[in-house]
Design a protein around this motif. Structure first.
Motif, PDB file in Angstrom:
ATOM      1  N   GLY A 269      11.501  90.069 158.862  1.00 37.88           N
ATOM      2  CA  GLY A 269      11.707  88.746 158.304  1.00 37.88           C
ATOM      3  C   GLY A 269      13.128  88.260 158.473  1.00 37.88           C
ATOM      4  O   GLY A 269      13.376  87.051 158.569  1.00 37.88           O
ATOM      5  N   HIS A 270      14.076  89.193 158.527  1.00 37.32           N
ATOM      6  CA  HIS A 270      15.490  88.838 158.620  1.00 37.32           C
ATOM      7  C   HIS A 270      16.048  89.030 160.025  1.00 37.32           C
ATOM      8  O   HIS A 270      17.256  88.921 160.226  1.00 37.32           O
ATOM      9  N   THR A 271      15.178  89.326 160.981  1.00 37.15           N
ATOM     10  CA  THR A 271      15.619  89.395 162.375  1.00 37.15           C
ATOM     11  C   THR A 271      15.894  87.998 162.918  1.00 37.15           C
ATOM     12  O   THR A 271      16.710  87.820 163.826  1.00 37.15           O
ATOM     13  N   VAL A 272      15.207  87.011 162.372  1.00 39.01           N
ATOM     14  CA  VAL A 272      15.337  85.631 162.857  1.00 39.01           C
ATOM     15  C   VAL A 272      15.731  84.715 161.703  1.00 39.01           C
ATOM     16  O   VAL A 272      15.557  85.050 160.534  1.00 39.01           O
ATOM     17  N   GLY A 273      16.255  83.544 162.061  1.00 33.56           N
ATOM     18  CA  GLY A 273      16.606  82.547 161.053  1.00 33.56           C
ATOM     19  C   GLY A 273      17.904  82.870 160.338  1.00 33.56           C
ATOM     20  O   GLY A 273      18.670  83.753 160.733  1.00 33.56           O
ATOM     21  N   LYS A 274      18.165  82.117 159.266  1.00 31.57           N
ATOM     22  CA  LYS A 274      19.383  82.317 158.502  1.00 31.57           C
ATOM     23  C   LYS A 274      19.169  81.922 157.050  1.00 31.57           C
ATOM     24  O   LYS A 274      18.152  81.321 156.693  1.00 31.57           O
ATOM     25  N   MET A 275      20.174  82.252 156.227  1.00 32.28           N
ATOM     26  CA  MET A 275      20.208  81.828 154.830  1.00 32.28           C
ATOM     27  C   MET A 275      21.134  80.629 154.711  1.00 32.28           C
ATOM     28  O   MET A 275      22.041  80.448 155.519  1.00 32.28           O
ATOM     29  N   HIS A 276      20.911  79.812 153.692  1.00 34.78           N
ATOM     30  CA  HIS A 276      21.645  78.555 153.571  1.00 34.78           C
ATOM     31  C   HIS A 276      22.351  78.462 152.226  1.00 34.78           C
ATOM     32  O   HIS A 276      21.695  78.449 151.176  1.00 34.78           O
ATOM     33  N   GLY A 277      23.663  78.400 152.267  1.00 37.19           N
ATOM     34  CA  GLY A 277      24.439  78.301 151.040  1.00 37.19           C
ATOM     35  C   GLY A 277      25.812  77.707 151.278  1.00 37.19           C
ATOM     36  O   GLY A 277      26.774  78.068 150.614  1.00 37.19           O
ATOM     37  N   ASN A 278      25.888  76.803 152.234  1.00 30.68           N
ATOM     38  CA  ASN A 278      27.188  76.210 152.582  1.00 30.68           C
ATOM     39  C   ASN A 278      27.352  74.875 151.846  1.00 30.68           C
ATOM     40  O   ASN A 278      27.389  73.802 152.442  1.00 30.68           O
ATOM     41  N   GLY A 279      27.433  74.955 150.514  1.00 25.55           N
ATOM     42  CA  GLY A 279      27.583  73.741 149.728  1.00 25.55           C
ATOM     43  C   GLY A 279      27.340  74.007 148.259  1.00 25.55           C
ATOM     44  O   GLY A 279      27.129  75.146 147.839  1.00 25.55           O
ATOM     45  N   ASP A 280      27.337  72.953 147.486  1.00 24.08           N
ATOM     46  CA  ASP A 280      27.194  73.044 146.042  1.00 24.08           C
ATOM     47  C   ASP A 280      25.744  72.779 145.659  1.00 24.08           C
ATOM     48  O   ASP A 280      25.261  71.645 145.733  1.00 24.08           O
ATOM     49  N   ALA A 281      25.037  73.815 145.228  1.00 24.48           N
ATOM     50  CA  ALA A 281      23.626  73.665 144.893  1.00 24.48           C
ATOM     51  C   ALA A 281      23.416  72.793 143.655  1.00 24.48           C
ATOM     52  O   ALA A 281      22.345  72.197 143.483  1.00 24.48           O
ATOM     53  N   SER A 282      24.428  72.685 142.813  1.00 23.93           N
ATOM     54  CA  SER A 282      24.259  71.938 141.561  1.00 23.93           C
ATOM     55  C   SER A 282      24.114  70.436 141.771  1.00 23.93           C
ATOM     56  O   SER A 282      23.649  69.720 140.879  1.00 23.93           O
ATOM     57  N   ILE A 283      24.496  69.949 142.959  1.00 24.40           N
ATOM     58  CA  ILE A 283      24.417  68.503 143.193  1.00 24.40           C
ATOM     59  C   ILE A 283      23.096  68.086 143.824  1.00 24.40           C
ATOM     60  O   ILE A 283      22.847  66.899 144.015  1.00 24.40           O
ATOM     61  N   LEU A 284      22.248  69.063 144.143  1.00 19.94           N
ATOM     62  CA  LEU A 284      20.984  68.734 144.773  1.00 19.94           C
ATOM     63  C   LEU A 284      20.085  67.959 143.814  1.00 19.94           C
ATOM     64  O   LEU A 284      20.123  68.145 142.593  1.00 19.94           O
ATOM     65  N   GLN A 296       8.614  60.458 148.020  1.00 20.71           N
ATOM     66  CA  GLN A 296       7.345  60.733 148.700  1.00 20.71           C
ATOM     67  C   GLN A 296       7.070  62.225 148.909  1.00 20.71           C
ATOM     68  O   GLN A 296       6.676  62.668 149.991  1.00 20.71           O
ATOM     69  N   GLY A 297       7.291  62.980 147.849  1.00 21.24           N
ATOM     70  CA  GLY A 297       6.961  64.400 147.898  1.00 21.24           C
ATOM     71  C   GLY A 297       8.078  65.293 148.367  1.00 21.24           C
ATOM     72  O   GLY A 297       7.910  66.512 148.405  1.00 21.24           O
ATOM     73  N   PHE A 298       9.213  64.719 148.752  1.00 16.64           N
ATOM     74  CA  PHE A 298      10.374  65.535 149.122  1.00 16.64           C
ATOM     75  C   PHE A 298      11.212  65.847 147.886  1.00 16.64           C
ATOM     76  O   PHE A 298      11.235  65.082 146.916  1.00 16.64           O
ATOM     77  N   GLY A 299      11.917  66.958 147.954  1.00 21.33           N
ATOM     78  CA  GLY A 299      12.791  67.347 146.856  1.00 21.33           C
ATOM     79  C   GLY A 299      14.114  67.869 147.348  1.00 21.33           C
ATOM     80  O   GLY A 299      14.378  67.935 148.551  1.00 21.33           O
ATOM     81  N   TRP A 300      14.950  68.216 146.394  1.00 20.73           N
ATOM     82  CA  TRP A 300      16.248  68.845 146.654  1.00 20.73           C
ATOM     83  C   TRP A 300      17.137  67.989 147.573  1.00 20.73           C
ATOM     84  O   TRP A 300      17.827  68.506 148.457  1.00 20.73           O
ATOM     85  N   ALA A 301      17.103  66.685 147.371  1.00 20.87           N
ATOM     86  CA  ALA A 301      17.915  65.798 148.208  1.00 20.87           C
ATOM     87  C   ALA A 301      19.399  66.051 147.974  1.00 20.87           C
ATOM     88  O   ALA A 301      19.842  66.275 146.848  1.00 20.87           O
ATOM     89  N   ASN A 302      20.160  66.019 149.065  1.00 24.82           N
ATOM     90  CA  ASN A 302      21.612  66.186 148.982  1.00 24.82           C
ATOM     91  C   ASN A 302      22.248  64.793 148.948  1.00 24.82           C
ATOM     92  O   ASN A 302      22.181  64.059 149.932  1.00 24.82           O
ATOM     93  N   PRO A 303      22.849  64.409 147.821  1.00 24.99           N
ATOM     94  CA  PRO A 303      23.327  63.025 147.686  1.00 24.99           C
ATOM     95  C   PRO A 303      24.616  62.727 148.441  1.00 24.99           C
ATOM     96  O   PRO A 303      24.971  61.564 148.621  1.00 24.99           O
ATOM     97  N   THR A 304      25.327  63.756 148.891  1.00 21.62           N
ATOM     98  CA  THR A 304      26.631  63.517 149.518  1.00 21.62           C
ATOM     99  C   THR A 304      26.693  63.925 150.970  1.00 21.62           C
ATOM    100  O   THR A 304      27.565  63.468 151.702  1.00 21.62           O
ATOM    101  N   LYS A 305      25.786  64.804 151.407  1.00 20.91           N
ATOM    102  CA  LYS A 305      25.839  65.300 152.776  1.00 20.91           C
ATOM    103  C   LYS A 305      24.453  65.198 153.418  1.00 20.91           C
ATOM    104  O   LYS A 305      23.494  64.749 152.804  1.00 20.91           O
ATOM    105  N   THR A 306      24.369  65.643 154.642  1.00 20.24           N
ATOM    106  CA  THR A 306      23.102  65.517 155.369  1.00 20.24           C
ATOM    107  C   THR A 306      22.032  66.449 154.827  1.00 20.24           C
ATOM    108  O   THR A 306      20.845  66.165 154.936  1.00 20.24           O
TER     109      THR A 306
END
Length: 726
Positions: A269-284, A296-306
């Motif tokens: 499972g960890h041979t491919v892909g990556k983990m994501h933590g380059n930012g502040d999770a509290s602003i999501l 429309q069913g999406f969540g965890w929008a980042n209000p300041t970045k992409t």
């Protein structure tokens, strides 16, 4: 007149509606009366939420599916459609694998619930678990493909297929794939995910002692609410690979995985892909279920970045595990063992492990700019693969044998993603593996063409009592779990270890019955499994005749007999009933009430509330109580399939009072004479308002034949629950 609106669309003025559709504004029955018996898990079998008609057959739709075209479309998706949600390194493989993994990874062997077999990741709470952040995007990326193929492929199949195709697109030779998962259309209310009231509450809440992983509350497998497996930062967020390794072992064991499969899955499972933590999770932004309608069913929008690429935040840990995260290779073990590691904080503030030193060329390239290289990262669970002595030995073996690792992972991935699908009769497609795997509970085909009536006549003359015949057939069939399609009468595993020794099966009585039925099966050249069910039918038909009616119980021949070599004894231990309200038996006292245990058993067997009611009333009157007790046998004519249970339960000539040891007495109101005794299971059918409504139907003078017919229908449903060949 102006009527101002809140941002969520509700009026600030007095609401003109009666709140009939406002689910947040009024309490439910169980909130007003917390102790009431909640029958919702049985109403789960109601088909009213299904948008398809009763004639829809997914297996027939699958026959119309162009499997190769679908696979090609899914494979092409991995590197196409980068417009609205750009993929890491231009490849969606890691995202699709995580989606499939987190769908299948909710399975737990204790009750067979969870898993990827129903497409339940589309609904709350799973669609909004913290551990499933951004998987809403993965499912939406698949929508054009689902739209194209329509009813010919379910969401459940498509989600798992996407993960398998992702691996193949990156170089893994998969072990196989089976279609056949049917979608559900509302959340699975029957699945208990834990008692915590907040996401990621400390794992201490579900352990007697967090230092003893085997004390985790059953049937749970994940260590915290909202996680699939373990906390990637360590136990309760504190790095300690040895402690984390112990939690990994218990969690994967509860998913029916051994140590080698656990290492293979973790590494693969960890041979491919990556983990994501380059930012502040509290602003999501809010999760999908809590987000505003315009999302429309999406969540965890980042209000300041992409929110994508370098800005993505999900687990809070940042980095890829390997040098080439879009390629199936042995880079995971090489990275893990060729470097020393230290625990550091990610940009999001999460604990992770990074190499003390590493050559620039060994670092993975940046997800957006290939001229930049970043440090790899490992979780606490990854470090356990190196530091736990057992996991370390397996990991080193895989490090030196890439082909062996690839095969072990492909098999473990297949098991992970197919564990809850049941036997091969439910599978479809051109990529089915030919090998019989013991975790599939294989059963040979049985004989279908024989003189059923002659066998029934021999059983009827055998001297077996109605109670013995019906009880044995019931005990054989009641192990069926609609959650993962395991158990049931097919295979006659009731005559094998471990089932032959379960206390709920009354081993001495069972052996007496089998000693009569097995020679009959041999004489006719048919399976013991068929003979056991036929004997149960003979008993039911005899009880119906004793009640003055003549109704034939339908029978479908063709069951086979499993062998000890086909039976995973350790795995089957989880199917042992701890209570069976249908036979008025409970192994010991539990925290939950007997009636709650009855509902759990009925739900696993696929029964509705009316079917459960009919079976309880009939089983009592036939005389099938465990050990021959008379609790709930409200009749003077035991062994005759009358509606006496319901008639006498509702007869106001009697009153009810507690006696001792959980037993109740039914007294004549005039004389106070004890007429009958009962358990909570018996009396709940008169005390619960919903169950009583069914009881009253069967107690009516004009319902004697209806009751018998309904009992027979429910009986046949239980006997045939595992007959996927029908």
């Amino acid at each position: 007149m102006e009527n101002k609106m809140h941002s969520n669309g509700s009026s600030m003025g007095k609401c003109p509606f009666g709140h009939g559709s406002n689910t947040a504004s009024s309490k439910t029955v169980t909130e007003w009366w917390p102790e009431t018996l909640n029958l919702d898990i049985l109403h789960q079998h109601d088909t009213k939420t299904n948008p398809f008609g009763k004639d829809f057959n997914y297996q027939e739709e699958l026959k119309k599916l162009d499997v190769e075209a679908l696979k090609n479309d899914v494979r092409n998706l991995m590197t196409d459609s980068q417009d609205w949600w750009p993929a890491d390194w231009g490849h969606y493989g890691g995202l699709m694998i995580r989606m499939a993994w987190h769908a299948a990874g909710t399975y737990r062997v204790a009750d067979g619930r969870g898993g990827g077999g129903t497409g339940n990741q589309r609904f709350a709470p799973l669609n909004s678990w913290p551990d499933n952040a951004s998987l809403d995007k993965a499912r939406r990326l698949l929508w054009p493909i689902k739209k194209k193929y329509g009813n010919k492929v379910s969401w459940a199949d498509l989600i798992i297929l996407a993960g398998t195709m992702a691996y193949e697109s990156m170089g893994l030779k998969s072990y196989g794939f089976a279609f056949g998962r049917e979608d559900i259309w509302h959340p699975e209310k029957d699945i208990y995910w834990g008692a915590e009231k907040e996401w990621l509450a400390p794992s201490d809440e579900r352990y007697d002692s967090v230092d003893k992983p085997n004390t985790m509350q059953n049937p749970l497998a994940a260590v915290q609410m909202g996680l699939i497996y373990v906390n990637p930062e360590g136990v309760n967020g504190n790095p300690d690979p040895i402690k984390t390794g112990a939690q990994v072992r218990e969690t994967f064991k509860r998913m029916a995985m051994n140590d080698e499969e656990t290492v293979a899955l973790t590494a693969g499972g960890h041979t491919v892909g990556k983990m994501h933590g380059n930012g502040d999770a509290s602003i999501l932004g809010a999760d999908p279920e809590a987000a505003n309608v315009e999302e429309q069913g999406f969540g965890w929008a980042n209000p300041t970045k992409t929110g994508v690429g370098r800005d993505a935040v999900t687990s809070g840990i940042e980095g890829a595990w390997t040098t080439h995260p879009t390629k199936w290779d042995n880079g995971y073990f090489e990275m893990l063992f060729n470097h020393e590691w230290e625990s550091v904080k990610s940009p999001a503030g999460a604990w992770q492990w990074e190499p003390v030193s590493i050559a620039e060329e060994d670092k993975p390239v940046d997800v957006e700019d290939s001229s930049i290289r970043n440090n790899p990262a490992m979780t606490d669970a990854d470090m356990a693969m190196k530091m736990d002595p057992i996991y370390r030995e397996i990991s080193l073996k895989f490090k030196e044998d890439f082909e062996g690792f690839s095969d072990a992972f492909a098999r473990a991935w297949f098991k992970l993603t197919h564990r809850d699908m049941g036997p091969k009769d439910r599978w479809f497609g051109p990529d089915l593996p030919q090998e019989d795997l013991i975790w599939q509970d294989p059963i040979p085909k049985g004989k279908k063409d024989y003189d059923v009536e002659a066998v029934k006549a021999k059983i009827l003359d055998s001297g077996l009592s109605i109670s013995d015949m019906v009880s044995t057939a019931w005990d054989s069939a009641r192990t069926f779990r609609g959650s993962d399609f395991r158990g049931g009468a097919n295979g006659a595993r009731i005559r094998l270890a471990p089932q032959k020794d379960w206390s709920g099966n009354e081993p001495k009585r069972l052996q007496k019955v089998l000693s009569v039925l097995e020679p009959i099966a041999k004489a006719f050249g048919i399976s013991v499994a068929d003979t056991i069910v036929l004997a149960g039918n003979v008993g039911v038909e005899k009880a119906i005749k004793n009640a003055g009616m003549n109704v034939s119980v339908p029978f479908a021949p063709g069951r086979g007999d499993a062998t000890a070599e086909m039976t995973d004894v350790e795995s089957f231990e989880y199917l042992e009933p701890k209570a069976d309200g249908f036979r008025n038996w409970q192994k010991e006292e539990y925290v939950v009430s007997p009636e709650e245990l009855l509902l759990d058993r009925a739900q696993l067997m696929g029964l509705t509330a009316p079917e459960m009611t009919a079976l309880i009333g009939g089983m009592r009157i036939i005389g099938t109580n465990h050990g021959g007790t008379k609790h709930g046998v409200f009749t003077e004519n035991e062994g005759a399939l009358t509606n006496d249970f319901f008639v006498n339960l509702t007869d106001m000539a009697y009153k009810w009072k507690p006696a001792k040891d959980g037993i109740y007495e039914i007294l004549n109101r005039k004389t106070s004479e004890v007429k009958w005794t009962a358990t909570r299971i018996d009396l709940v059918f008169g005390s619960n308002s919903i169950l009583r409504s069914y009881v009253e139907v069967y107690a009516q003078d004009d319902s004697k034949e209806k009751f018998v017919n309904d009992f027979v229908d429910a009986w046949v449903k239980v006997m045939n629950a595992d007959r996927f060949d029908l």
